[in-house]
Write a protein that holds these residues in place. Structure first.
Motif, short mmCIF file in Angstrom:
data_model
loop_
_atom_site.label_atom_id
_atom_site.label_comp_id
_atom_site.label_asym_id
_atom_site.label_seq_id
_atom_site.Cartn_x
_atom_site.Cartn_y
_atom_site.Cartn_z
N THR A 182 -55.20 4.10 -40.54
CA THR A 182 -54.64 5.44 -40.36
C THR A 182 -55.73 6.49 -40.40
O THR A 182 -55.73 7.45 -39.62
CB THR A 182 -53.59 5.72 -41.46
OG1 THR A 182 -52.59 4.69 -41.42
CG2 THR A 182 -52.94 7.07 -41.25
N GLN A 204 -53.99 -0.78 -43.86
CA GLN A 204 -53.16 0.17 -43.13
C GLN A 204 -53.68 1.59 -43.33
O GLN A 204 -53.74 2.38 -42.38
CB GLN A 204 -51.72 0.08 -43.62
CG GLN A 204 -50.80 1.15 -43.06
CD GLN A 204 -49.47 1.18 -43.76
OE1 GLN A 204 -49.17 0.36 -44.62
NE2 GLN A 204 -48.64 2.15 -43.40
N SER A 217 -50.82 -0.36 -36.55
CA SER A 217 -51.26 -1.01 -37.79
C SER A 217 -50.39 -0.63 -38.98
O SER A 217 -50.38 -1.35 -39.99
CB SER A 217 -52.71 -0.64 -38.09
OG SER A 217 -52.85 0.77 -38.20
N SER A 218 -49.65 0.47 -38.89
CA SER A 218 -48.79 0.87 -40.00
C SER A 218 -47.60 -0.07 -40.16
O SER A 218 -46.92 -0.04 -41.18
CB SER A 218 -48.27 2.30 -39.77
OG SER A 218 -47.53 2.37 -38.57
#
Length: 435
Positions: A64, A60, A105-106
């Motif tokens: 980011t 993650q 994706s977080s």
């Protein structure tokens, strides 16, 4: 909720087995039927799950960071299609696809732990109804039903009736007070975690649809937890409150040590790093070395906080190197010794005071003009020629030494030359000049 939990019944046996193993350890310390033994077993389950999710958390973070590298391109797209929101969104999605990044994706850690959450809910709901589930058989089931946390049974809910709560050996007041406090803490921790991410660890110079989604989730998630929390058993509230506290602490650590470029967290981090490097005259820690190395490699693409960091090192007589280290700058020391200025460079030139209009007109009337740096400059030949009377004839010395006369026509030529006008509109005479 029961229907959703039943979809993850395949994982209830592993979850129940883990809880029983932790219970066997804590039961020897606090007693097998106590709320501490069962409550700490649930907390330990959370910690074990979050440790297993660390690889997803690292993924993650990488995703980011990949999103952060795209921010300059995002900003260009926003400026280019600022009047066409639909085209802007299409270009953003195209950029994500080309770079192989995913703005969602977080959410991976939350999605990954969802099966464990629903499996635990299914286990505790079965305990509340007196049904054996997984490896929790008769004696363990009875022990779990007797366990209380601050007077509230693990299987009790906020919306349970007084008779059902009484069957678990508790009062409705105790259950509702404990569950209400836990729901508030759960929602508040979720809100604080999301707000910390949005206010401290986001580059506000670039506006993306992902940021707008995060801002919306900051308010939506706490409300959802508050609504669903009234139907969660006390054991599930313990699980979710623990995972929220873990997430909040984990995020605080990441923001402090590895902030997003261009965010307020990066400004605070670089300020601390600058003080540390200035004090010790060297960089400590491999992570700090990598940070300085990345800043130096950016060159002109540094943001405001990174430029301020480099300038701060320069003023302290230090120079950041490409390998992430710092060395004393001889140029900065020499400048400071000779000129009395800081390492940032030579002292600034002081700007002269601006004269008033009356003073400038007075100086012009006297035949001199004050320049901004204070030097006096005489009038030009053109201005003097304009001030002279029209019948004035300059005296020219003849070549043969004749000092009593002038060459024929010389006065006319001199007068014509001195009175020569510029092309275009004539320059008006000053009121104080002779006519």
């Amino acid at each position: 909720m029961d229907t959703i939990a039943s979809l993850f019944s395949f994982i209830t046996t592993p979850v129940s087995w883990v809880i029983v193993q932790f219970h066997s350890v804590y039961g020897k310390l606090f007693g097998p039927d106590t709320g501490w033994a069962w409550g700490l077993s649930i907390v330990s389950l959370v910690i074990l799950i979050r440790i297993c999710l660390i690889p997803l958390f690292v993924k993650q973070i990488k995703a980011t960071r990949a999103m952060q590298t795209l921010q300059p391109e995002m900003k260009k797209i926003q400026e280019r299609y600022k009047s066409d929101k639909q085209r802007q969104s299409e270009e953003m999605m195209k950029l994500y696809k080309e770079s192989g990044t995913n703005p969602l994706s977080s959410c991976l850690p939350i999605l990954a732990q969802s099966p464990f959450f629903f499996a635990l809910y299914h286990v505790l709901n079965s305990i509340a109804t007196g049904k054996e589930i997984g490896v929790i058989d008769g004696p363990l089931l009875e022990s779990a039903r007797k366990a209380h946390i601050f007077g509230a049974p693990l299987a009790a809910k906020f919306m349970d009736s007084a008779d059902k709560v009484a069957s678990l050996g508790a009062t409705l007041t105790d259950v509702r007070v404990i569950t209400a406090v836990m729901i508030i803490l759960m929602s508040a921790s979720q809100f604080f975690t999301q707000r910390q991410l949005m206010t401290k660890n986001v580059d506000t110079t670039v506006k993306t649809p992902f940021m707008q989604q995060q801002k919306m989730l900051m308010y939506v998630f706490p409300i959802m937890f508050a609504i669903f929390g009234i139907n969660f058993p006390v054991g599930v509230l313990v699980y979710w409150l623990t995972t929220n506290v873990w997430t909040m602490g984990q995020q605080m650590f990441v923001i402090r040590r590895n902030p997003t470029p261009g965010s307020k967290a990066q400004a605070a981090f670089l300020e601390r790093l600058q003080k540390q490097v200035t004090h010790h005259k060297k960089v400590r820690g491999r992570g700090n070395v990598n940070v300085i190395k990345a800043i130096v490699a950016k060159g002109r693409d540094r943001n405001e906080f990174e430029r301020k960091f480099i300038n701060g090192l320069t003023k302290a007589g230090l120079a950041a190197q490409a390998d992430g280290t710092v060395v004393e700058s001889e140029t900065a020391v020499a400048t400071e010794t000779e000129d009395g200025a800081t390492a940032a460079g030579a002292p600034r030139r002081q700007q002269p005071k601006r004269q008033s209009k009356a003073k400038r007109q007075s100086a012009t009337a006297q035949g001199t003009a004050k320049q901004p740096d204070g030097e006096e400059v005489t009038k030009t030949s053109l201005e003097k020629a304009q001030d002279q009377p029209e019948d004035a004839t300059p005296t020219a010395k003849p070549a043969g030494g004749n000092t009593t006369g002038n060459k024929p026509g010389s006065g006319t030529r001199s007068k014509a030359k001195s009175g020569q006008q510029r092309k275009g509109q004539q320059r008006p005479k000053h009121p104080s000049s002779k006519k």
